[in-house]
Design an enzyme around this catalytic site. Structure first.
Site, PDB file in Angstrom:
ATOM      1  N   SER A  82     -14.578  -1.052  -4.979  1.00 40.42           N
ATOM      2  CA  SER A  82     -13.322  -1.675  -5.412  1.00 40.42           C
ATOM      3  C   SER A  82     -13.490  -3.172  -5.603  1.00 40.42           C
ATOM      4  O   SER A  82     -13.635  -3.948  -4.654  1.00 40.42           O
ATOM      5  CB  SER A  82     -12.202  -1.401  -4.410  1.00 40.42           C
ATOM      6  OG  SER A  82     -11.049  -2.078  -4.854  1.00 40.42           O
ATOM      7  N   HIS A 108     -14.518   0.502  -9.201  1.00 35.09           N
ATOM      8  CA  HIS A 108     -13.087   0.810  -9.105  1.00 35.09           C
ATOM      9  C   HIS A 108     -12.288  -0.442  -9.454  1.00 35.09           C
ATOM     10  O   HIS A 108     -12.426  -1.482  -8.801  1.00 35.09           O
ATOM     11  CB  HIS A 108     -12.780   1.277  -7.681  1.00 35.09           C
ATOM     12  CG  HIS A 108     -11.386   1.746  -7.460  1.00 35.09           C
ATOM     13  ND1 HIS A 108     -10.954   3.017  -7.790  1.00 35.09           N
ATOM     14  CD2 HIS A 108     -10.311   1.121  -6.926  1.00 35.09           C
ATOM     15  CE1 HIS A 108      -9.679   3.151  -7.461  1.00 35.09           C
ATOM     16  NE2 HIS A 108      -9.257   2.013  -6.934  1.00 35.09           N
ATOM     17  N   ASP A 137      -8.706  -2.056  -9.837  1.00 37.98           N
ATOM     18  CA  ASP A 137      -7.307  -1.916  -9.425  1.00 37.98           C
ATOM     19  C   ASP A 137      -6.408  -2.776 -10.300  1.00 37.98           C
ATOM     20  O   ASP A 137      -6.393  -4.002 -10.171  1.00 37.98           O
ATOM     21  CB  ASP A 137      -7.146  -2.347  -7.964  1.00 37.98           C
ATOM     22  CG  ASP A 137      -7.697  -1.321  -6.993  1.00 37.98           C
ATOM     23  OD1 ASP A 137      -7.285  -0.154  -7.085  1.00 37.98           O
ATOM     24  OD2 ASP A 137      -8.532  -1.694  -6.147  1.00 37.98           O
ATOM     25  N   MET A 190      -2.793  -3.977 -11.079  1.00 35.40           N
ATOM     26  CA  MET A 190      -1.472  -4.062 -10.436  1.00 35.40           C
ATOM     27  C   MET A 190      -0.559  -4.927 -11.288  1.00 35.40           C
ATOM     28  O   MET A 190      -0.977  -5.992 -11.751  1.00 35.40           O
ATOM     29  CB  MET A 190      -1.603  -4.689  -9.047  1.00 35.40           C
ATOM     30  CG  MET A 190      -2.587  -3.977  -8.126  1.00 35.40           C
ATOM     31  SD  MET A 190      -2.521  -4.699  -6.472  1.00 35.40           S
ATOM     32  CE  MET A 190      -3.875  -3.813  -5.670  1.00 35.40           C
ATOM     33  N   HIS A 198      -7.784   2.206 -11.831  1.00 32.42           N
ATOM     34  CA  HIS A 198      -6.654   2.705 -11.040  1.00 32.42           C
ATOM     35  C   HIS A 198      -5.417   1.902 -11.418  1.00 32.42           C
ATOM     36  O   HIS A 198      -5.300   0.736 -11.048  1.00 32.42           O
ATOM     37  CB  HIS A 198      -7.019   2.550  -9.546  1.00 32.42           C
ATOM     38  CG  HIS A 198      -5.944   2.924  -8.595  1.00 32.42           C
ATOM     39  ND1 HIS A 198      -5.995   2.581  -7.252  1.00 32.42           N
ATOM     40  CD2 HIS A 198      -4.789   3.624  -8.755  1.00 32.42           C
ATOM     41  CE1 HIS A 198      -4.911   3.053  -6.646  1.00 32.42           C
ATOM     42  NE2 HIS A 198      -4.164   3.673  -7.529  1.00 32.42           N
ATOM     43  N   MET A 247      -1.909   0.809 -11.018  1.00 37.13           N
ATOM     44  CA  MET A 247      -0.730   0.728 -10.143  1.00 37.13           C
ATOM     45  C   MET A 247       0.329  -0.053 -10.900  1.00 37.13           C
ATOM     46  O   MET A 247       0.578  -1.238 -10.637  1.00 37.13           O
ATOM     47  CB  MET A 247      -1.105   0.043  -8.819  1.00 37.13           C
ATOM     48  CG  MET A 247      -1.875   0.969  -7.885  1.00 37.13           C
ATOM     49  SD  MET A 247      -2.756   0.063  -6.614  1.00 37.13           S
ATOM     50  CE  MET A 247      -4.240  -0.365  -7.513  1.00 37.13           C
ATOM     51  N   MET A 304      -4.333   8.598  -2.025  1.00 40.36           N
ATOM     52  CA  MET A 304      -4.362   7.264  -1.406  1.00 40.36           C
ATOM     53  C   MET A 304      -4.385   7.402   0.114  1.00 40.36           C
ATOM     54  O   MET A 304      -3.613   8.167   0.689  1.00 40.36           O
ATOM     55  CB  MET A 304      -3.136   6.445  -1.819  1.00 40.36           C
ATOM     56  CG  MET A 304      -3.084   5.989  -3.269  1.00 40.36           C
ATOM     57  SD  MET A 304      -4.428   4.909  -3.774  1.00 40.36           S
ATOM     58  CE  MET A 304      -4.236   3.504  -2.658  1.00 40.36           C
ATOM     59  N   GLY A 351      -1.510  -1.568  -3.015  1.00 35.71           N
ATOM     60  CA  GLY A 351      -1.037  -2.946  -3.156  1.00 35.71           C
ATOM     61  C   GLY A 351      -1.961  -4.004  -2.594  1.00 35.71           C
ATOM     62  O   GLY A 351      -1.995  -5.115  -3.093  1.00 35.71           O
ATOM     63  N   GLY A 407      -8.208  -4.132   2.240  1.00 30.30           N
ATOM     64  CA  GLY A 407      -8.428  -4.499   3.636  1.00 30.30           C
ATOM     65  C   GLY A 407      -7.446  -3.920   4.644  1.00 30.30           C
ATOM     66  O   GLY A 407      -7.336  -4.419   5.763  1.00 30.30           O
ATOM     67  N   ASP A 460      -8.955   6.405  -1.386  1.00 29.86           N
ATOM     68  CA  ASP A 460      -8.942   4.969  -1.666  1.00 29.86           C
ATOM     69  C   ASP A 460      -8.120   4.260  -0.598  1.00 29.86           C
ATOM     70  O   ASP A 460      -6.922   4.519  -0.467  1.00 29.86           O
ATOM     71  CB  ASP A 460      -8.327   4.757  -3.058  1.00 29.86           C
ATOM     72  CG  ASP A 460      -8.263   3.299  -3.480  1.00 29.86           C
ATOM     73  OD1 ASP A 460      -8.911   2.451  -2.842  1.00 29.86           O
ATOM     74  OD2 ASP A 460      -7.559   3.019  -4.472  1.00 29.86           O
ATOM     75  N   GLY A 508      -9.188   1.711   3.117  1.00 27.99           N
ATOM     76  CA  GLY A 508      -9.646   1.757   4.505  1.00 27.99           C
ATOM     77  C   GLY A 508     -10.891   2.600   4.723  1.00 27.99           C
ATOM     78  O   GLY A 508     -11.134   3.064   5.835  1.00 27.99           O
TER      79      GLY A 508
HETATM   80  C1  DX5 Z   1      -5.270  -0.658  -2.742  1.00 27.36           C
HETATM   81  C2  DX5 Z   1      -6.364  -0.427  -3.738  1.00 27.36           C
HETATM   82  C3  DX5 Z   1      -7.704  -0.175  -3.163  1.00 27.36           C
HETATM   83  C4  DX5 Z   1      -8.270  -1.290  -2.329  1.00 27.36           C
HETATM   84  C5  DX5 Z   1      -9.201  -0.682  -1.323  1.00 27.36           C
HETATM   85  O1  DX5 Z   1      -4.063  -0.743  -3.445  1.00 27.36           O
HETATM   86  O2  DX5 Z   1      -6.040   0.703  -4.531  1.00 27.36           O
HETATM   87  O3  DX5 Z   1      -8.628   0.193  -4.175  1.00 27.36           O
HETATM   88  O4  DX5 Z   1      -8.964  -2.236  -3.066  1.00 27.36           O
HETATM   89  O5  DX5 Z   1      -9.692  -1.693  -0.517  1.00 27.36           O
HETATM   90  P1  DX5 Z   1     -10.351  -1.457   0.905  1.00 27.36           P
HETATM   91  O6  DX5 Z   1     -11.538  -0.572   0.725  1.00 27.36           O
HETATM   92  O7  DX5 Z   1     -10.666  -2.823   1.345  1.00 27.36           O
HETATM   93  O8  DX5 Z   1      -9.290  -0.770   1.762  1.00 27.36           O
HETATM   94 ZN    ZN Z   2      -7.499   1.530  -5.920  1.00 25.44          ZN
END
Ligand code: DX5
Ligand code: ZN
Length: 214
Positions: free
Chosen positions: A8, A33, A35, A37, A66, A68, A137, A142, A145, A175, A177
């Site tokens: 990511s 990946h 993201d 947003m 991805h 969002m 998910m 959003g 970390g 996706d 944690g």
């Molecule tokens: C959250 C994202 C994830 C995020 C994962 O909205 O969709 O892709 O970047 O990040 P880590 O692996 O740090 O939880």
């Molecule tokens: Zn993601």
């Protein structure tokens, strides 16, 4: 099951993104990946089709995008043109989900359907013929970390069992944690595409971190 990793980009050093993508390639990571947003579907605004286009010639890595966003429909051709290999939309977004998934394939991309932690995974069943992948998910979308939500692994198991029972072979992505500990839980539940941001990009040795997840 063969596990694929999707790094990511959210956790990368965005000021040096070309080098960060090279690091993923060198570490043997299969997918990037991305993201996207929109500041409405989730709080943050990240990057869009222009950034995808700008990094496309830096690597052949599979672009796992991805979305969002609240209204994905009109964005589908834009990400195809930009060079996305896969486009994942949220079941909770606006618009006609079936039509959007069809449009993603018609635009030459793999189609993905994502569910937030609070959405029952059974809600994706009617769409499975139109999906190459389901994203379960494991955090609220959003932010990177965050801590892994354990009950989401149960949703992965329910979905994998349903697929197996019905002869559906499909990628199941998780996706949020993901680290070497939580990876074991989700792989056990039947996930085969693992997104990791913080754990990979903040590791001292990305290749070693990737091996630990696998
Ligand atoms: C959250 C994202 C994830 C995020 C994962 O909205 O969709 O892709 O970047 O990040 P880590 O692996 O740090 O939880
Ligand atoms: Zn993601």
């Amino acid at each position: 099951m063969n596990v694929k990793l999707s790094a990511s980009m959210l956790a990368s050093d965005l000021s040096a993104i070309a080098d960060e993508i090279k690091r993923c390639d060198a570490a043997g990571i299969e997918w990037l990946h991305i993201d996207v947003m929109d500041g409405v579907f989730v709080d943050n605004i990240t990057y869009g089709n222009n950034v995808v286009a700008a990094i496309r010639n830096k690597s052949d890595i599979f672009f796992d995008t991805h979305l969002m966003v609240t209204d994905p429909t009109r964005l589908i051709p834009l990400f195809a043109t930009a060079g996305s290999d896969m486009l994942t939309i949220h079941l909770e977004s606006n618009g006609n989900t079936a039509e959007n998934l069809k449009a993603i394939r018609e635009n030459g991309m793999k189609s993905g359907l994502a569910v937030k932690p609070g959405t029952p995974v059974e809600e994706v069943y009617p769409y499975l013929p139109l999906c190459d992948m389901v994203l379960v998910m494991t955090v609220e979308p959003g932010y990177g970390g965050q801590g892994f939500i354990p009950y989401c692994a149960d949703k992965v198991k329910v979905l994998r069992d349903y697929c197996d029972k019905n002869g559906i072979t499909m990628d199941i992505q998780v996706d949020g944690g993901i680290n070497s500990d939580t990876a074991a839980i989700v792989k056990d539940a039947g996930a085969n595409v693992l997104v990791a941001g913080t754990y990979l990009f903040k590791a001292k040795d990305m290749r070693e971190a990737a091996e630990l997840i696998r």
